[in-house]
Enzyme design. Structure first.
Site, PDB file in Angstrom:
ATOM      1  N   GLU A 353       0.821  -1.214   0.000  1.00 47.25           N
ATOM      2  CA  GLU A 353       0.000   0.000   0.000  1.00 47.25           C
ATOM      3  C   GLU A 353       0.856   1.266   0.000  1.00 47.25           C
ATOM      4  O   GLU A 353       0.559   2.233  -0.704  1.00 47.25           O
ATOM      5  CB  GLU A 353      -0.952  -0.004   1.202  1.00 47.25           C
ATOM      6  CG  GLU A 353      -1.940  -1.154   1.230  1.00 47.25           C
ATOM      7  CD  GLU A 353      -2.914  -1.154   0.061  1.00 47.25           C
ATOM      8  OE1 GLU A 353      -2.988  -0.142  -0.677  1.00 47.25           O
ATOM      9  OE2 GLU A 353      -3.594  -2.165  -0.133  1.00 47.25           O
ATOM     10  N   HIS A 445      -5.797  -5.804 -10.880  1.00 48.55           N
ATOM     11  CA  HIS A 445      -5.327  -6.785  -9.910  1.00 48.55           C
ATOM     12  C   HIS A 445      -4.992  -8.121 -10.571  1.00 48.55           C
ATOM     13  O   HIS A 445      -3.994  -8.756 -10.229  1.00 48.55           O
ATOM     14  CB  HIS A 445      -6.367  -6.983  -8.805  1.00 48.55           C
ATOM     15  CG  HIS A 445      -6.442  -5.843  -7.845  1.00 48.55           C
ATOM     16  ND1 HIS A 445      -7.334  -4.800  -7.998  1.00 48.55           N
ATOM     17  CD2 HIS A 445      -5.721  -5.561  -6.735  1.00 48.55           C
ATOM     18  CE1 HIS A 445      -7.170  -3.927  -7.007  1.00 48.55           C
ATOM     19  NE2 HIS A 445      -6.192  -4.361  -6.231  1.00 48.55           N
TER      20      HIS A 445
END
Length: 539
Positions: A353, A445
C-alpha cells in the site's frame, strides 16, 4: 506523432544493416560484437519506434553540453524524427538523479495543453550520454485548446460522485485544481495512436482525511460528458497511528478528536494492531532508505488536522461504510492508510500500500488498464521484496512468494508471485487467464500477475515458457525494478516494461551500481521474453 520517415521502410533499412526480428522487437546486431551485446529498438504495431535502449557499456549519442535537462533535450531533438514526433511539442517535466546517471521526463503538449500519458523518458549516464529513450505519444498535430465548457461546472459533481462511492459526506473531500488536457485513448490501450484526441477537463478531488478516497474524472470539454473515471483508492520516518477500535470512521476529524494511539517517540500501545502498523511502517521506510536512498516520509507523508508535522499516517481497526464491521480490507487513499482489524500485521500488504504512494510520486502510473496492472505489480513486487528482507512475519519456503500470508485467516493469501495461475491470474501476456473485461479493479489486480511472475524469475530464477533464468537475488532485482519505477511513463504498458527493464539493467551494469553486470542483464532479457511482455494482449 508524425509518420516515421520512410514508414516501415525505415524499419527494413535497419534490418538490412544486420538485425533479427525477435518477438516484436528489433535486436540490432550491427555494430554489436562479442564485447558489446545488441542494442534494443522497440516498435508499435504501426511500425513506429517507441523505445531505444543501448547495450551495457554503450550509449546512443555522444554527450551534449549543459545540465541534465539540456543534455536530454539535445538528445530528444536529435532522435525525435525516429520516433515520428515533433520535438517542439515536448518540454522537460521532471529530472531525477539516480546512481550512475539521471532520468529526464518530457511531457507532450498540444496548443499549450498537456497530452495525458504523452511522455518520453530519457535516461542519461554520468557523462550525460543517452542510455535509453522511450515513451508513449499521440500522433495528433498542433491544434488550439479551446473548451466550450468551463471547469467550474464539474467540481461539485465530482466531489459528490466520490463521496457517494465512499459513502461519506462531501465535506470529507477537497477539490483540487482542474486541468485542461488532451486525451488519446490509444495511449492507455497500448495501441498505435491514430491522432484521435479529445479535449477534456481533468477534475481531481482529494480526501481531507484517511476515511475516504478521492479520484479523477475526465469530462469532454465540448459536451461535458464523462470520458474516464479513475479512483485513487488502492486496496490493500515520522509516524502517527490512530485506533478506531472496530467502530465506523465517518469523519476526517476522527484522529483529531480521538488522538493518535502512538506517534513517533511516544509510548508503545497496548493494542497489537497499532504497534504492528507503527513497526511495519518503519521496516518499509528502512527498506526504501537503505536500498534506494528514498525518504518515504518526506515523499508520501502528510500533515493532519491539529498536527502540522509530515508523518506516515494510518487508522487501524477501522470500519468504513459499505465494507462492514469488522472491515476485511486495507487501502491507501493518497494521504495515508486505513486498515480493518488484523490487517496491519501483514508486512507485505503494508509495503504494498505504501508503494502505491511511491508510484504516485515517481512514475505516476495511471490506475487503469495496463498501466494500472503494472502499478499493482510494482506494489506487490516492492511489498514482497521488503517482506523477504525485513526479518518479520512468515517467510517460510512454502509462502515465500505469497502475497498476504500474514493476513487474518478469514482472508488468507490473495496472490502468488511465483505462480500467479494458482489464483487464476496470468503469468504471461498470452495466457488465457488475461482479464479482458471492463471491471477496472479486476483488470489491474488480475493482470498484475505478468509483472509479478517476471519479478519472481529475476530474483529467484527458474525455467518458464522455454526460458531458463539465473536468479539475481533480491538486492539486484530490487535495484532493477527501482530504476524501472523511476523511468516508466505514466501510461506504461507491458510493451514499455519490456523495453524499460532490460534498459534499467544495462544502465546499472554500465554504472556498476549494486554489483550488476552485463551477464545479469541476460536474465532480465529472458524474464521479459518468458512472460511475453512484448506481445499485445488478445482482445
Amino acid at each position: 506523432m508524425r509518420a516515421l520517415p520512410g514508414g516501415r521502410r525505415a524499419k527494413a533499412a535497419i534490418a538490412l544493416a544486420g538485425a533479427a526480428l525477435v518477438a516484436g522487437s528489433l535486436l540490432v546486431t550491427s555494430p554489436a560484437s562479442a564485447e558489446r551485446p545488441a542494442d534494443l529498438v522497440s516498435y508499435d504495431a504501426a511500425g513506429r519506434i517507441t523505445g531505444l535502449s543501448a547495450a551495457a557499456g554503450h550509449t546512443l549519442r555522444p554527450a551534449a553540453k549543459g545540465d541534465a535537462a539540456a543534455q536530454a533535450t539535445a538528445h530528444l531533438k536529435a532522435l525525435a524524427g525516429r520516433f515520428g514526433v515533433n520535438a517542439k511539442q515536448f518540454a522537460v517535466d521532471k529530472t531525477t538523479a539516480l546512481p550512475g546517471g539521471t532520468v529526464v521526463r518530457f511531457q507532450q503538449t498540444i496548443g499549450g495543453a498537456p497530452v495525458l500519458g504523452g511522455q518520453l523518458v530519457a535516461v542519461l549516464d554520468g557523462a550525460g550520454a543517452l542510455s535509453s529513450l522511450h515513451g508513449n505519444t499521440t500522433t495528433a498535430t498542433d491544434k488550439a485548446a479551446k473548451p466550450a465548457k468551463g471547469a467550474g461546472e464539474f467540481g461539485a459533481k465530482t466531489r459528490q460522485s466520490f463521496a457517494d462511492e465512499a459513502k461519506t459526506g462531501v465535506d470529507a473531500l477537497e477539490e483540487a485544481e482542474s486541468q485542461l488536457a488532451w486525451f488519446d485513448p490509444a495511449i492507455y490501450a497500448g495501441t498505435p495512436s491514430k491522432g484521435d484526441v479529445k479535449l477534456v477537463w481533468s477534475v481531481k478531488v482529494e480526501p481531507a482525511g484517511l476515511d475516504a478516497w478521492g479520484g479523477e474524472v475526465l469530462y469532454d470539454a465540448t459536451s461535458g460528458t464523462e470520458v474516464l473515471r479513475l479512483s485513487h483508492k488502492h486496496e490493500a520516518l515520522s509516524r502517527a497511528i490512530c485506533d478506531a477500535n472496530s467502530t465506523y470512521v465517518s469523519t476526517s476529524a476522527f484522529c483529531l478528536a480521538k488522538g493518535a494511539a502512538r506517534v513517533e517517540g511516544g509510548a508503545v500501545s497496548g493494542v497489537t494492531d497499532v504497534n504492528d502498523a507503527f513497526d511495519l511502517f518503519g521496516t518499509t521506510s528502512s527498506y526504501y532508505q537503505t536500498n534506494f536512498g528514498y525518504d518515504l516520509t518526506a515523499a508520501i507523508g502528510s500533515t493532519g488536522k491539529g498536527d502540522n508535522v509530515k508523518r506516515l499516517r494510518a487508522i487501524v481497526r477501522a470500519c468504513v461504510q459499505g465494507y462492514g464491521c469488522p472491515m476485511e480490507n486495507a487501502f491507501w487513499n493518497g494521504k495515508g492508510m486505513t486498515f480493518g482489524a488484523g490487517f496491519a500485521s501483514a508486512d507485505d500488504v503494508i509495503a504494498h500500500e505504501l508503494t502505491h504512494g511511491v508510484t504516485e510520486h515517481t512514475s505516476g502510473l495511471v490506475y487503469s488498464s495496463q498501466s494500472g496492472a503494472i502499478n499493482e505489480a510494482l506494489s506487490d513486487i516492492f511489498g514482497e521484496y521488503s517482506d523477504l528482507t525485513n526479518g518479520r512475519g512468515n517467510d517460510a519456503a512454502g509462502v515465500r512468494w505469497d502475497m498476504g500470508e500474514d493476513l487474518p485467516a478469514s482472508i488468507g493469501v490473495i496472490r502468488s508471485m511465483s505462480d500467479p495461475t494458482r489464483f487464476s491470474d496470468p503469468d504471461k501476456v498470452s495466457s488465457s487467464l488475461w482479464y479482458k473485461g471492463t471491471n477496472n479493479s479486476a483488470y489491474v489486480h488480475i493482470n498484475s500477475g505478468v509483472g509479478n511472475k517476471a519479478a519472481f524469475l529475476i530474483a529467484d530464477g527458474g525455467t518458464f515458457n522455454g526460458q531458463t533464468i539465473t536468479g539475481l537475488g533480491l538486492a539486484k532485482a530490487g535495484q532493477i525494478f527501482w530504476r524501472a519505477q523511476n523511468t516508466l511513463t505514466s501510461s506504461a504498458t507491458y510493451k514499455e516494461l519490456n523495453t524499460v527493464l532490460p534498459a534499467a539493467c544495462r544502465s546499472l551494469a554500465t554504472s556498476g551500481t549494486g554489483g550488476i553486470t552485463a551477464a545479469d542483464c541476460v536474465s532480465v532479457d529472458r524474464a521479459v521474453l518468458a512472460t511475453e511482455m512484448n506481445l499485445t494482449p488478445a482482445g
